[in-house]
Design a protein around this motif. Structure first.
Motif, PDB file in Angstrom:
ATOM      1  N   ARG A  20      58.077  90.007  -3.840  1.00  0.00           N
ATOM      2  CA  ARG A  20      57.437  90.811  -4.882  1.00  0.00           C
ATOM      3  C   ARG A  20      56.746  92.025  -4.251  1.00  0.00           C
ATOM      4  O   ARG A  20      57.257  93.132  -4.293  1.00  0.00           O
ATOM      5  CB  ARG A  20      56.459  89.942  -5.691  1.00  0.00           C
ATOM      6  CG  ARG A  20      56.099  90.541  -7.031  1.00  0.00           C
ATOM      7  CD  ARG A  20      54.979  91.569  -6.949  1.00  0.00           C
ATOM      8  NE  ARG A  20      53.732  91.014  -6.446  1.00  0.00           N
ATOM      9  CZ  ARG A  20      52.693  91.771  -6.097  1.00  0.00           C
ATOM     10  NH1 ARG A  20      52.755  93.092  -6.145  1.00  0.00           N
ATOM     11  NH2 ARG A  20      51.585  91.215  -5.635  1.00  0.00           N
ATOM     12  N   ASP A  21      55.626  91.830  -3.559  1.00  0.00           N
ATOM     13  CA  ASP A  21      54.952  92.976  -2.944  1.00  0.00           C
ATOM     14  C   ASP A  21      55.838  93.559  -1.839  1.00  0.00           C
ATOM     15  O   ASP A  21      55.945  94.777  -1.676  1.00  0.00           O
ATOM     16  CB  ASP A  21      53.594  92.550  -2.372  1.00  0.00           C
ATOM     17  CG  ASP A  21      52.526  93.633  -2.540  1.00  0.00           C
ATOM     18  OD1 ASP A  21      52.875  94.808  -2.427  1.00  0.00           O
ATOM     19  OD2 ASP A  21      51.354  93.293  -2.768  1.00  0.00           O
ATOM     20  N   HIS A 104      51.161  84.487 -12.437  1.00  0.00           N
ATOM     21  CA  HIS A 104      50.173  85.266 -11.681  1.00  0.00           C
ATOM     22  C   HIS A 104      49.896  86.536 -12.477  1.00  0.00           C
ATOM     23  O   HIS A 104      50.739  87.422 -12.557  1.00  0.00           O
ATOM     24  CB  HIS A 104      50.763  85.603 -10.298  1.00  0.00           C
ATOM     25  CG  HIS A 104      49.886  86.485  -9.461  1.00  0.00           C
ATOM     26  ND1 HIS A 104      50.337  87.137  -8.337  1.00  0.00           N
ATOM     27  CD2 HIS A 104      48.573  86.829  -9.582  1.00  0.00           C
ATOM     28  CE1 HIS A 104      49.345  87.830  -7.795  1.00  0.00           C
ATOM     29  NE2 HIS A 104      48.272  87.672  -8.549  1.00  0.00           N
ATOM     30  N   SER A 146      44.431  87.737 -10.549  1.00  0.00           N
ATOM     31  CA  SER A 146      44.045  88.686  -9.499  1.00  0.00           C
ATOM     32  C   SER A 146      43.271  89.838 -10.098  1.00  0.00           C
ATOM     33  O   SER A 146      43.678  90.398 -11.126  1.00  0.00           O
ATOM     34  CB  SER A 146      45.286  89.290  -8.833  1.00  0.00           C
ATOM     35  OG  SER A 146      45.872  88.364  -7.969  1.00  0.00           O
ATOM     36  N   GLU A 148      42.762  93.362  -9.414  1.00  0.00           N
ATOM     37  CA  GLU A 148      43.307  94.415  -8.555  1.00  0.00           C
ATOM     38  C   GLU A 148      42.177  95.330  -8.077  1.00  0.00           C
ATOM     39  O   GLU A 148      41.252  95.634  -8.825  1.00  0.00           O
ATOM     40  CB  GLU A 148      44.372  95.219  -9.325  1.00  0.00           C
ATOM     41  CG  GLU A 148      45.182  96.119  -8.424  1.00  0.00           C
ATOM     42  CD  GLU A 148      46.089  97.063  -9.204  1.00  0.00           C
ATOM     43  OE1 GLU A 148      45.993  97.130 -10.447  1.00  0.00           O
ATOM     44  OE2 GLU A 148      46.883  97.758  -8.554  1.00  0.00           O
ATOM     45  N   ASN A 174      42.306  85.378  -7.129  1.00  0.00           N
ATOM     46  CA  ASN A 174      42.712  86.183  -5.974  1.00  0.00           C
ATOM     47  C   ASN A 174      41.822  87.421  -5.896  1.00  0.00           C
ATOM     48  O   ASN A 174      41.575  88.084  -6.912  1.00  0.00           O
ATOM     49  CB  ASN A 174      44.186  86.568  -6.132  1.00  0.00           C
ATOM     50  CG  ASN A 174      44.725  87.295  -4.922  1.00  0.00           C
ATOM     51  OD1 ASN A 174      44.263  87.074  -3.797  1.00  0.00           O
ATOM     52  ND2 ASN A 174      45.687  88.164  -5.127  1.00  0.00           N
ATOM     53  N   PRO A 176      41.929  90.668  -4.029  1.00  0.00           N
ATOM     54  CA  PRO A 176      42.691  91.539  -3.113  1.00  0.00           C
ATOM     55  C   PRO A 176      41.912  92.722  -2.566  1.00  0.00           C
ATOM     56  O   PRO A 176      41.027  93.264  -3.227  1.00  0.00           O
ATOM     57  CB  PRO A 176      43.837  92.060  -3.992  1.00  0.00           C
ATOM     58  CG  PRO A 176      43.763  91.355  -5.282  1.00  0.00           C
ATOM     59  CD  PRO A 176      42.384  90.817  -5.417  1.00  0.00           C
ATOM     60  N   THR A 178      43.291  95.743  -2.242  1.00  0.00           N
ATOM     61  CA  THR A 178      44.526  96.395  -2.684  1.00  0.00           C
ATOM     62  C   THR A 178      44.876  97.644  -1.886  1.00  0.00           C
ATOM     63  O   THR A 178      46.047  97.925  -1.632  1.00  0.00           O
ATOM     64  CB  THR A 178      44.387  96.750  -4.184  1.00  0.00           C
ATOM     65  OG1 THR A 178      44.142  95.530  -4.890  1.00  0.00           O
ATOM     66  CG2 THR A 178      45.614  97.433  -4.738  1.00  0.00           C
ATOM     67  N   HIS A 209      44.337  88.698  -0.534  1.00  0.00           N
ATOM     68  CA  HIS A 209      45.606  89.445  -0.502  1.00  0.00           C
ATOM     69  C   HIS A 209      45.241  90.801   0.112  1.00  0.00           C
ATOM     70  O   HIS A 209      44.614  91.627  -0.541  1.00  0.00           O
ATOM     71  CB  HIS A 209      46.088  89.563  -1.952  1.00  0.00           C
ATOM     72  CG  HIS A 209      47.273  90.438  -2.169  1.00  0.00           C
ATOM     73  ND1 HIS A 209      48.488  89.949  -2.606  1.00  0.00           N
ATOM     74  CD2 HIS A 209      47.447  91.781  -2.079  1.00  0.00           C
ATOM     75  CE1 HIS A 209      49.336  90.940  -2.763  1.00  0.00           C
ATOM     76  NE2 HIS A 209      48.737  92.073  -2.446  1.00  0.00           N
ATOM     77  N   HIS A 211      45.987  94.416   2.154  1.00  0.00           N
ATOM     78  CA  HIS A 211      46.952  95.452   2.534  1.00  0.00           C
ATOM     79  C   HIS A 211      46.533  96.059   3.872  1.00  0.00           C
ATOM     80  O   HIS A 211      45.383  95.940   4.307  1.00  0.00           O
ATOM     81  CB  HIS A 211      47.094  96.487   1.419  1.00  0.00           C
ATOM     82  CG  HIS A 211      48.038  96.002   0.358  1.00  0.00           C
ATOM     83  ND1 HIS A 211      49.377  96.271   0.399  1.00  0.00           N
ATOM     84  CD2 HIS A 211      47.839  95.217  -0.739  1.00  0.00           C
ATOM     85  CE1 HIS A 211      49.968  95.697  -0.642  1.00  0.00           C
ATOM     86  NE2 HIS A 211      49.060  95.041  -1.354  1.00  0.00           N
TER      87      HIS A 211
END
Ligand code: KIV
Ligand code: ZN
Length: 518
Positions: A20-21, A104, A146, A148, A174, A176, A178, A209, A211
């Motif tokens: 997905r990501d 999700h 999540s 974001e 979640n 993240p 991001t 999560h 990045h």
């Protein structure tokens, strides 16, 4: 996933989002068969949750998720949905066949995202998040929510959203990073504050999560382990949006090698790491940098004399983990033109390359042709032979290729292609033989690809190694990657370009013009 209990060690779940990501990486466009192949390997690798895609994004995404949910076992299958009814309905439709499905759903919670992107008030975002989780809960019990851009959100507002979605039925929260902005200590402190303020936090799992925009995705995820999170989200080879996500292999091997520091265990079968990494690289066309931790070509190479001397005396002088732990083994039997069916079959089985009925003979005859052209057929060569077989499902295939070039010649290529049972051919000139061949393909098909990236490297060491070409080609607005392998580098280039064309064609990004048979 079944855990093997180790006394005193906390268990941490691995949520893989390569499909997905990771698939959101520029140029990556996997078809449903390729996604399924990666998903089966991820299940073998032992990930706990596999995020299979974003079903509302396109019919192709939906189909990929649906097939993974139907066919892949021993793993939870998650599908992504924005916090709205249409996305959630579509996600559920795609994953309802899974052994252990998870919806999700996400919405942004940072002031900057709410103001500029969503153009909604915090109260509206809170309400939308709660409604989305309620709807998802009416379909399935396992719901991940999540927030974001969580790491740039207001702590009190975020805790309010999380408390609300827990009440609505979320089972995983979640948090993240991001945009990859957080730093490890800051992120750990932020997570701690959220956990202290969220009502009902003890009933759910907490996930991170991260990045990699500042190269801190793995460090931030490991800092999160320190404050007791339950799930780490990551991708194989760290692929993903922009600079990518936390790399699964780096997280897992850090936790494994430094158990003394982290005191947690994962369910990952580390011996499957190298194989998974190579598969993802081959199918996505995203090359692995040579000095990449754990899975890069040089990760276990020792160049300097002092290091080699130390290694010969005692490996632990310069080796903190054995390559065999991640599944890199020195092959004892060399495959070449004298190798028989049995030896090849055995090596394929050892590599987990289980061919469909009747396909072995076809692969074996191509193995013999290759063995005639090079001394030793390596593991990478075998993977490539197996991939070529999968390409047989491509609609556009190379029939023949002829090039002429030299210091006093205008580089010219003639390319013959098979498309829907027709043999099509054309010729073109170019700046070099590769350019001429790509132009000839475009002429045959009536396409207009813009070559954005081209790289050539040897598939393995050794002077008779096959050439591996990766390309990124733009068709209109769409960027797509391709990879080709051959002992002839022009042929490898053409195969790479054709893979990109096939991917673009299967997604409806290009049309092939009607032509007369040549
Ligand atoms: O980076 C991000 O915030 C995401 C969410 C959808 C989880 O990918
Ligand atoms: Zn992400």
């Amino acid at each position: 996933m079944v855990w093997k209990e180790v006394k005193g060690m906390r268990r941490i779940e691995i949520f893989d989002t390569t499909l997905r990501d990771g698939e959101q990486s520029p140029g990556v466009a996997l078809n449903a068969d390729e996604k399924l192949q990666i998903a089966h390997q991820l299940s073998k690798l032992g990930v706990n949750v596999l995020e299979a895609g974003f079903p509302i994004a396109s019919p192709g995404d939906f189909e990929g998720v649906r097939r993974i949910a139907q066919e892949v076992r021993n793993v939870s299958v998650a599908a992504l949905a924005r916090a709205n009814a249409k996305d959630i309905e579509r996600a559920w439709e795609a994953i309802s066949g899974a052994e252990s499905p998870r919806i999700h759903t996400f919405i942004a919670t940072s002031p900057i995202h709410m103001l500029y992107k969503l153009q909604k008030s915090p109260d509206d975002v809170l309400e939308q998040a709660i409604q989305a989780v309620r709807l998802a809960k009416s379909k399935v019990s396992d719901i991940e929510f999540s927030a974001e851009d969580a790491s740039r959100s207001d702590v009190d507002f975020l805790a309010k959203v999380f408390s609300g979605v827990i009440q609505a039925g979320a089972t995983v929260l979640n948090i993240p990073d991001t945009v990859g902005y957080a730093t490890p200590e800051e992120y750990a402190a932020f997570l701690q504050s959220i956990m202290e303020r969220t009502v009902g936090i003890e009933k759910v799992k907490v996930s991170v999560h991260c990045h990699n925009d500042l190269g801190l995705a793995v460090a931030n995820s490991l800092a999160a382990v320190g404050v007791g999170v339950h799930q780490l989200e990551c991708t194989v080879n760290g692929i993903g949006e922009r600079a990518g996500n936390a790399a699964l292999e780096e997280l897992v091997m850090a936790l494994h090698t430094r158990k003394d520091q982290f005191n947690v265990e994962t369910s990952i079968v580390t011996a499957e790491i190298a194989r998974t990494s190579q598969l993802v690289s081959r199918l996505t066309g995203m090359m692995i940098q040579h000095n990449k931790a754990i899975v890069g070509k040089n990760a276990f190479a020792h160049e300097s004399g002092i290091h080699q001397d130390g290694m010969l005396k005692e490996r632990s002088t310069y080796e903190i983990m054995s390559p065999s732990v991640i599944g890199i083994d020195v092959e004892s039997i060399v495959l070449g033109k004298h190798s028989g069916r049995h030896a090849v079959q055995q090596r394929l089985a050892d590599l987990g390359l289980n061919l469909e009925e009747g396909r072995f003979e076809e692969l074996f005859s191509r193995f013999k042709l290759l063995a005639d052209r090079k001394k030793e057929v390596t593991t990478s060569d075998l993977f490539s032979l197996a991939d070529e077989q999968k390409e047989k499902t491509d609609l556009i295939n190379l029939d023949y290729l002829q090039v002429s070039s030299g210091t006093h010649l205008v580089p010219t290529a003639t390319v013959g292609l098979m498309f829907q049972g027709q043999r099509l051919a054309d010729a073109a000139c170019g700046d070099g033989p590769v350019d001429a061949a790509f132009k000839a393909i475009d002429k045959v098909l009536g396409t207009q690809g813009e070559l954005i990236h081209y790289s050539l490297q040897a598939l393995d060491g050794g002077e008779d190694a096959q050439g591996e070409v990766t390309v990124s080609v733009k068709f209109g607005e769409n960027l797509v990657a391709g990879r080709g392998v051959s002992t002839d580098i022009i042929e490898a280039s053409v195969r790479g370009y054709l893979q990109a064309v096939n991917r673009a064609f299967s997604r409806g990004w290009i049309e092939i013009l009607e032509k007369n048979e040549s």
